[in-house]
Each structure stands twice: as structure tokens, then as C-alpha cells.
Design a protein around this motif. Structure first.
Motif, PDB file in Angstrom:
ATOM      1  N   ASN B  39      10.930  -3.937  -5.366  1.00  0.00           N
ATOM      2  CA  ASN B  39       9.570  -3.822  -5.882  1.00  0.00           C
ATOM      3  C   ASN B  39       8.946  -5.187  -6.131  1.00  0.00           C
ATOM      4  O   ASN B  39       7.733  -5.356  -5.966  1.00  0.00           O
ATOM      5  CB  ASN B  39       9.571  -2.969  -7.151  1.00  0.00           C
ATOM      6  CG  ASN B  39       9.667  -1.504  -6.795  1.00  0.00           C
ATOM      7  OD1 ASN B  39       8.969  -1.038  -5.901  1.00  0.00           O
ATOM      8  ND2 ASN B  39      10.550  -0.783  -7.455  1.00  0.00           N
ATOM      9  N   ASN B  42       7.529  -6.071  -2.992  1.00  0.00           N
ATOM     10  CA  ASN B  42       6.242  -5.421  -2.753  1.00  0.00           C
ATOM     11  C   ASN B  42       5.110  -6.176  -3.425  1.00  0.00           C
ATOM     12  O   ASN B  42       4.043  -6.370  -2.840  1.00  0.00           O
ATOM     13  CB  ASN B  42       6.286  -3.980  -3.286  1.00  0.00           C
ATOM     14  CG  ASN B  42       6.998  -3.069  -2.328  1.00  0.00           C
ATOM     15  OD1 ASN B  42       7.221  -3.445  -1.186  1.00  0.00           O
ATOM     16  ND2 ASN B  42       7.365  -1.897  -2.785  1.00  0.00           N
ATOM     17  N   GLN B  58       0.012  -5.264   2.883  1.00  0.00           N
ATOM     18  CA  GLN B  58      -0.027  -3.962   2.217  1.00  0.00           C
ATOM     19  C   GLN B  58       0.712  -2.906   3.024  1.00  0.00           C
ATOM     20  O   GLN B  58       1.407  -2.057   2.476  1.00  0.00           O
ATOM     21  CB  GLN B  58      -1.477  -3.547   1.992  1.00  0.00           C
ATOM     22  CG  GLN B  58      -2.210  -4.525   1.096  1.00  0.00           C
ATOM     23  CD  GLN B  58      -3.591  -4.044   0.722  1.00  0.00           C
ATOM     24  OE1 GLN B  58      -3.901  -2.872   0.862  1.00  0.00           O
ATOM     25  NE2 GLN B  58      -4.423  -4.941   0.253  1.00  0.00           N
ATOM     26  N   VAL B  59       0.560  -2.991   4.349  1.00  0.00           N
ATOM     27  CA  VAL B  59       1.287  -2.045   5.198  1.00  0.00           C
ATOM     28  C   VAL B  59       2.789  -2.266   5.053  1.00  0.00           C
ATOM     29  O   VAL B  59       3.580  -1.327   4.953  1.00  0.00           O
ATOM     30  CB  VAL B  59       0.839  -2.200   6.664  1.00  0.00           C
ATOM     31  CG1 VAL B  59       1.650  -1.294   7.561  1.00  0.00           C
ATOM     32  CG2 VAL B  59      -0.630  -1.905   6.792  1.00  0.00           C
ATOM     33  N   ALA B  61       4.330  -3.316   2.480  1.00  0.00           N
ATOM     34  CA  ALA B  61       4.783  -2.761   1.207  1.00  0.00           C
ATOM     35  C   ALA B  61       5.113  -1.276   1.348  1.00  0.00           C
ATOM     36  O   ALA B  61       6.095  -0.784   0.780  1.00  0.00           O
ATOM     37  CB  ALA B  61       3.711  -2.972   0.146  1.00  0.00           C
ATOM     38  N   PHE B  62       4.297  -0.563   2.150  1.00  0.00           N
ATOM     39  CA  PHE B  62       4.594   0.864   2.353  1.00  0.00           C
ATOM     40  C   PHE B  62       5.930   1.047   3.061  1.00  0.00           C
ATOM     41  O   PHE B  62       6.720   1.921   2.714  1.00  0.00           O
ATOM     42  CB  PHE B  62       3.479   1.529   3.158  1.00  0.00           C
ATOM     43  CG  PHE B  62       2.316   1.934   2.314  1.00  0.00           C
ATOM     44  CD1 PHE B  62       2.446   2.971   1.415  1.00  0.00           C
ATOM     45  CD2 PHE B  62       1.117   1.270   2.395  1.00  0.00           C
ATOM     46  CE1 PHE B  62       1.392   3.342   0.612  1.00  0.00           C
ATOM     47  CE2 PHE B  62       0.049   1.622   1.596  1.00  0.00           C
ATOM     48  CZ  PHE B  62       0.184   2.660   0.704  1.00  0.00           C
ATOM     49  N   PHE B  63       6.175   0.205   4.050  1.00  0.00           N
ATOM     50  CA  PHE B  63       7.456   0.312   4.761  1.00  0.00           C
ATOM     51  C   PHE B  63       8.622   0.066   3.808  1.00  0.00           C
ATOM     52  O   PHE B  63       9.630   0.763   3.843  1.00  0.00           O
ATOM     53  CB  PHE B  63       7.500  -0.681   5.927  1.00  0.00           C
ATOM     54  CG  PHE B  63       6.885  -0.158   7.183  1.00  0.00           C
ATOM     55  CD1 PHE B  63       7.657   0.519   8.116  1.00  0.00           C
ATOM     56  CD2 PHE B  63       5.533  -0.322   7.431  1.00  0.00           C
ATOM     57  CE1 PHE B  63       7.094   1.009   9.266  1.00  0.00           C
ATOM     58  CE2 PHE B  63       4.962   0.177   8.576  1.00  0.00           C
ATOM     59  CZ  PHE B  63       5.735   0.835   9.502  1.00  0.00           C
ATOM     60  N   MET B  65       8.678   0.595   0.655  1.00  0.00           N
ATOM     61  CA  MET B  65       8.844   1.767  -0.217  1.00  0.00           C
ATOM     62  C   MET B  65       9.628   2.865   0.481  1.00  0.00           C
ATOM     63  O   MET B  65      10.523   3.482  -0.099  1.00  0.00           O
ATOM     64  CB  MET B  65       7.471   2.313  -0.613  1.00  0.00           C
ATOM     65  CG  MET B  65       6.784   1.541  -1.691  1.00  0.00           C
ATOM     66  SD  MET B  65       5.227   2.363  -2.051  1.00  0.00           S
ATOM     67  CE  MET B  65       4.206   0.959  -2.387  1.00  0.00           C
ATOM     68  N   VAL B  66       9.275   3.121   1.747  1.00  0.00           N
ATOM     69  CA  VAL B  66       9.956   4.191   2.479  1.00  0.00           C
ATOM     70  C   VAL B  66      11.439   3.866   2.628  1.00  0.00           C
ATOM     71  O   VAL B  66      12.310   4.713   2.400  1.00  0.00           O
ATOM     72  CB  VAL B  66       9.301   4.394   3.866  1.00  0.00           C
ATOM     73  CG1 VAL B  66      10.128   5.351   4.700  1.00  0.00           C
ATOM     74  CG2 VAL B  66       7.894   4.896   3.709  1.00  0.00           C
TER      75      VAL B  66
END
Lengths: 595, 99
Positions: B39, B42, B58-59, B61-63, B65-66
Motif C-alpha cells: 500500500n 500505491n 494510478q492504473v 496502483a490498481f494492478f 491492488m489486484v
């Protein structure tokens, strides 16, 4: 919305080798759901072997693709950037992919072998508590966990993406795609389940830590360059143009963190702590698979990152490049010393092979630090040769087993060379006490040898194997000699080219002091010869130990696949040792490299 | 406010996470340390995205998280299976191979 969506154009043809493997993995998951239990194993094994074979065939076809190799007439560009560099299909990427898939095929043969005991190496249900009635029931019903094969295919898919991507984000995702199945597979051993779970636990925690380091490194590089595409990072390194472009410390820290994540995967010191435990605890066929294939994939990725970043640094900030190589020097020296020194005192054959694999990571790093076309060629060749010997030797380990005269479990626990967990009853008060805490699983009696148990991994149990089973001992000796780097085996050529690349030094700067590393590498190899030859002496010139308290050693017969795998590995190790030039020439073509 | 402060914060959080992984003994806490590291990454990614004025961070960061979610699935499964066997989630108890 004035802009309409524009679909990206994708050169699907260059992704076929990866798609075949990953697609078959998905089909394998569906097979688990829809194919009756009796047929599942056959279907899964067939699918996995077909997928890896087909993938290898497509790699061979793509190898001669003019867009990949470049048009020799015009001297044009080579390599294909699919999806804007998310995948970079260049000769180097394809070569590493080919090595990974070939080794995976041989490893799957070993994984699929049930031997003459009629059992594979995996727990009937990995979710059952070791020693519980539920596990007993599953074992009696003859349940098999065929999810192993799709998991292996997913891992292979990740390993194929890993060295062939020019995008750090995709590299991170591939790192996870290859790691997560391996964590699960490590926990699935049929015997010595506590050790297996422990291996998986350590591998997972340290692996997650390493991938967190990796992704923070990616974040720092992104902060520096404003992009995670390696080619664009190179442009920024060479030319600047971003808010932080005057802060080389940012990119240096980022790259060092990324390299730490990758060096963890190859098992280089000081990131090697997990290797012996995981190699020992994981099911032996899986150990062979991950030792060979993970190392190949991770070194491929490491080379790609290292070359792009350090060539970029060389243009703008040679001092940062120096720092990067100092770090690699330290890692290579430590890795060679620890691998050989600690390996020399091991008494467990799986741990010994683990330390040998650490030492080999060091030798490969020596070749890499040479930093030239020759070192790329040497690395690709070394990865193939090391992988063949590793898959083969772990396959031999799966066949040498302990036996007991009768299924007296208390006796077996006390003497089988299995570490009896001392605090077991204290720390697990509610665990079923009648069960076998180590999960040793006596298989049906074999007429002449009593009950066959797990693998006989203690070195003393290998004494006299040469008389008991000359072919197997011969093959194992060949693999050990190749790892030791004795002439007429492939290992000699591999070490020769790796150390040769280090002596020649970087071809951009000319000279350099990398020959020091090669000298240390040769010395470390000499020490390593000692512990390889010790096993060979043990197998041929030492009488078998008396069967201590009823625990004997036997060699179970392969049902075919593992024997084929051992034979192919042995043949290739010999052939590559005597006639290495065709493969070396192929490897020389593989040095063409697109960021 | 200086955007670089967020980068500093991310680095501090990352260091705390790494220290947790290396020093704490309970597997769940160790695992939380790893999550904290992810995190923190992120936060760094989103800050850098803001500084650079593009969306890549930002994209990313989504990866992350997944991937973190996928890691939780596998990791908790392994920790739970060990806990069911040994009734303990301490990293120190998992030492059969240190003989």
C-alpha cells in the motif's frame, strides 16, 4: 465524448507460445470440473505435455520469423514489440522462453510419474490436516490432486512472460503469476507434509516480501522516468526531461530494489535463505521444476532490466552504473562463496542440490557481469545446461526411496531420517494423536522390499547405489559431473563460456577487472567439485549402510515418464558437452536484444 | 503542500512494513507488513502520477491492488493450513528443517 474507442492492434501470432500454455491451464481448470475423476489424470497429463510441446514448436517456428530475427539482407531491426512493448518478442526472449518450456516439459514428465508404488508425489487432498481421519479416508479412496497440472501450466505461463516483457508492470504481474502457483505446489507433498507446508510458508512470506521490494522499485523508477516501459526509461536515462530526471539516486534505488526482487527468485545471496528449506520441503518433482525453470525465467528478466538500465546510465551518469555493478559484484561473490562453502557440509541430498543451485546462480552472475554479447550467449547456454542437470538429478532423487519391513509408524518416525517434530504434541494438543504427524504414507507393499516410504534423502542412504542400480547412479553421476563442470559434459562448456565472458570483460568499456570474479568462480568451482565427487564416491565405492532398525533403501521403478526425462537430460548433457557448437550458435543469435 | 512529502510518507510506510516483516513473529502480522509495503507503493505510485500529470501511476496502483488480493488468497490459505496442523501461527514454530 468526441473520441471514439480505438481498439489496439495486437500481433497475436507472436503471443501464441504463451497463449497455448495459459489457455491449456484454463482448460485444465475446466477439466477438473467436468471430466469424471477416473479420466482426469490422463487428460491433465496429456494436456500439459501437449501444451508445452506445442508451445516449444511455435517458439521454434517463430525463431526464423523475419520480423524477429531481422532481415539479414537489409540489416533491419529485429524483435517485435507487441502491445507497445508489453511483450517484446526478440531472439533473446524467445530463447529463454524455449529453455523454460523445454525444461518444463521434462519436469512435467517427472511430475506425472507414479513409479512402481502407484502413487504420485502429491497429497491426496492438500487441504486435509496431516494425520487426520479425513486424510486417511482420502488416501484409502485413492483420491488424486490433478490440479497440479494446471497450476504448473500457469507457472510456466508466468515464466514465459517474465523474460519477454519490456514493461515493468507486466514483469511484476508475471512475477506473481509464476510465484503464486509455486507457493501452492510446494505445500502439496504426499509425504513429510509438515516439512512441505513449512517450505510453502517460508517461500510465500519471503516471496511476498521480495515482490513488495520489486514493486516499490518499480514505483521509484516510475517516479524518475514517468513511465514503466523499459525503452522509454532508457530514453529518459539518456536524455532526461522529467521532473526528477536530475535525481539519479531515485532510479538507482529503484533498480536496486527491482534487482533484489529478481535476485530473490534466482536464489542469489543474500536473498538465498529460502532456497534450501523450500527445495528440501517441496515435493521433489516440483523442486526440480522450480529450480530449473524459475531460475531461467528470472535470469532472463534480470538481464533485460540490467542491460537497459545500465546502458542508459552509461550515457548520462556513469557513476550510478558503477554503483550498480559494485552491488552485483558483492552479490556474485557472496553467492558463490555461500553456495559452495555451506553446500560442502550438507548431509541431505536435496539441500545439497539447493546449495549447488545457489552456487550456480553465482556462476551465472559472473558471466552476466562480464556485460557483453558473449555474456548474454553464455547465460542462455548456462541456463539450459544447468536446468537439464537439475531436472534430471531431482528426477533421480524421486526414485530412491526408504523402505520399512512393516507399517510400524512409530518406528518409521524415529528412524526414517525424518525430523520428528519435538514440540508436536505440546503445540498441537487437539491434533489426532494416533495419526502420523509427519504424514509419511506407507504405500502398498512391494514384494521384495517391504513398505516403500518417502525419498531417502540422507546422503548415507545413497551409499552403494551404484551396485544396486547402476544406470540410475550413472545418470546421477553424469548430472553431478556436469554441475561440477568436468570436461566432456555440458557443464564444462557452460562454465567455460561464462567465465570466459567475465575474463573478456565489458565490450563497451574494454578491459575492466571482471577477471577477478572469474578467478573466484574457478576457485569456488574447485571446492564444489569436492562435494559432487563425494556423492559419486559414496555411490560407487562405499558399501551400503546396514539397514538401521529395519529402515532400508530401495530404488522404485519409474513407470516410464521419469525414466524418459532422466534419459533425455543425460543424453543432452553429454551431447552438449561433446558437440556444443550448434546450440552455442543458436545462443549466439539470441543476443539480439530489444529493450 | 509539497507533493514530495507524500513520497517521503510512502517511503516511511514502506520501511515500517519491511521492518514488520523482518521483526515480528506472528505470520498474520508479518503478512500485514507485506500488505503495508504494497500500500505504501500505491501511495508512491499515485503521488508520482500526480507529479507527472499522467494516469499510468494510478492504473499501476490498481494492478498492485489486484495482485495483493491474489496474494492474500494464497497466503491465508497456506497460513490457515499450517495453523490447523500446529495450532500456532508463529514464524518461530515453523522450524522443522533447522536440525
Amino acid at each position: 465524448m468526441t473520441d471514439s474507442f480505438v481498439a489496439p492492434t495486437i500481433d497475436w501470432i507472436y503471443l501464441v507460445p504463451i497463449l497455448v500454455v495459459l489457455g491449456t491451464g484454463v482448460v485444465g481448470v475446466l477439466v477438473e470440473a467436468f471430466v469424471p475423476a477416473r479420466a482426469r489424470r490422463t487428460v491433465q497429463v496429456t494436456l500439459a505435455l501437449l501444451a508445452t510441446a506445442a508451445s516449444f514448436a511455435t517458439i521454434v517456428l517463430l525463431w526464423r520469423d523475419p520480423a524477429v530475427q531481422g532481415d539479414p539482407a537489409t540489416g533491419g531491426t529485429y524483435g517485435v514489440r507487441v502491445l507497445g512493448g508489453s511483450m517484446v518478442i526478440d531472439p533473446f526472449g524467445l530463447a529463454v522462453q524455449g529453455v523454460v518450456v523445454l525444461l518444463a516439459f521434462l519436469a512435467i514428465l517427472v511430475i506425472a510419474d507414479r513409479t512402481s508404488t502407484g502413487q504420485d508425489a502429491f497429497a491426496p487432498t492438500a487441504a486435509a490436516v496431516p494425520g487426520s481421519p479425513y486424510e486417511d479416508l482420502a488416501r484409502r479412496k485413492g483420491i488424486e490432486q490433478t490440479e497440479v497440472y494446471p497450476l504448473v501450466l500457469f507457472a510456466v505461463g508466468g515464466m514465459m512472460i517474465f523474460p519477454a516483457t519490456g514493461n515493468l508492470l507486466v514483469m511484476f504481474v508475471a512475477l506473481e503469476v509464476l510465484s503464486l502457483p509455486l507457493y501452492v505446489l510446494s505445500a502439496m507433498a504426499r509425504r513429510r507434509r509438515l516439512l512441505s507446508q513449512e517450505a510453502s510458508f517460508k517461500y510465500f512470506l519471503l516471496g511476498a516480501f521480495a515482490s513488495a521490494l520489486f514493486v516499490f522499485g518499480v514505483a521509484l523508477v516510475y517516479g524518475y522516468a514517468g513511465t514503466v516501459d523499459l525503452a522509454a526509461v532508457f530514453q529518459v536515462l539518456a536524455g532526461g526531461g522529467t521532473p526528477f530526471a536530475d535525481m539519479p539516486g531515485l532510479v538507482l534505488t529503484g533498480v536496486l530494489l527491482i534487482l533484489a526482487g529478481l535476485l530473490f527468485k534466482v536464489g542469489a545471496a543474500p536473498f538465498h535463505a529460502w532456497t534450501p528449506d523450500v527445495y528440501q520441503g517441496a515435493p521433489t518433482p516440483i523442486t526440480g521444476f522450480m529450480a530449473a525453470c524459475t531460475k531461467a525465467a528470472a535470469f532472463g528478466a534480470l538481464l533485460r532490466v540490467l542491460y537497459v538500465i545500465s546502458l542508459g546510465m552509461a550515457q548520462s551518469d556513469p557513476a550510478a552504473q558503477e554503483d550498480l555493478f559494485v552491488a552485483l559484484w558483492v552479490v556474485a561473490l557472496l553467492t558463490m562463496v555461500i553456495g559452495t562453502a555451506v553446500g560442502a557440509v550438507q548431509t541431505d541430498v536435496k539441500r545439497l542440490l539447493a546449495y549447488s543451485s545457489i552456487a550456480h546462480a553465482g556462476f551465472i552472475l559472473v558471466g552476466i557481469i562480464g556485460f557483453s554479447q558473449a555474456s548474454l550467449r553464455a547465460t542462455v547456454f548456462y541456463l539450459l545446461v544447468y536446468g537439464l542437470a537439475t531436472v534430471g538429478s531431482f528426477a533421480v532423487v524421486t526414485l530412491v526411496r526408504e523402505t520399512a519391513p512393516a507399517p510400524e509408524r512409530a518406528l518409521v518416525d524415529a528412524t526414517a531420517g525424518v525430523v520428528a517434530p519435538g514440540g508436536e504434541s505440546a503445540s498441537a494438543p487437539s491434533a489426532p494423536t494416533g495419526g502420523d504427524p509427519v504424514g509419511d504414507d506407507p504405500s502398498p507393499a512391494v514384494p521384495d522390499a517391504g513398505v516403500v516410504l518417502g525419498e531417502a534423502t540422507h546422503l548415507a542412504q545413497w551409499a552403494g547405489l551404484g551396485r544396486r542400480s547402476p544406470w540410475l547412479a550413472g545418470a546421477f553421476s553424469l548430472f553431478l559431473l556436469s554441475m561440477a563442470g568436468i570436461p566432456l559434459t555440458a557443464g564444462f562448456i557452460a562454465k567455460f563460456s561464462a567465465f570466459g565472458a567475465a575474463i573478456a570483460g565489458p565490450d563497451t568499456q574494454g578491459g575492466g577487472s571482471t577477471w577477478v570474479l572469474a578467478v573466484v568462480g574457478v576457485l569456488a568451482s574447485a571446492v564444489a567439485v569436492f562435494f559432487y565427487v563425494r556423492i559419486i564416491v559414496l555411490m560407487y565405492f562405499t558399501a551400503p549402510a546396514e539397514d538401521a532398525e529395519g529402515v532400508g533403501v530401495t530404488v522404485v521403478r519409474s513407470r516410464g515418464p521419469a525414466a524418459i526425462s532422466i534419459a533425455v537430460c543425460a543424453a543432452l548433457v553429454l551431447v552438449l558437452g561433446v558437440f556444443p557448437s550448434p546450440v552455442l550458435e543458436l545462443a549466439a543469435e539470441a543476443v539480439k536484444f530489444v529493450p | 503542500m509539497e507533493l514530495t512529502n507524500y513520497v517521503v510518507l510512502a517511503t516511511i510506510l514502506f520501511t515500517i512494513g519491511a521492518t514488520t516483516v523482518l521483526l515480528r513473529r506472528n505470520a498474520i502480522i508479518v503478512f500485514m507488513g507485506v500488505e503495508l509495503m504494497l500500500n505504501a507503493t500505491n501511495l508512491a505510485l499515485v503521488t508520482f502520477a500526480r507529479i507527472h500529470g499522467d494516469l499510468t501511476g494510478q492504473v499501476l496502483a490498481f494492478f498492485v491492488m489486484v495482485v495483493a488480493a491474489a496474494e492474500v488468497v494464497v497466503g491465508l490459505a497456506i497460513i490457515v493450513s499450517i495453523f490447523r496442523t500446529r495450532r500456532s501461527a508463529s514464524v518461530d514454530d515453523v522450524n522443522l528443517m533447522k536440525s
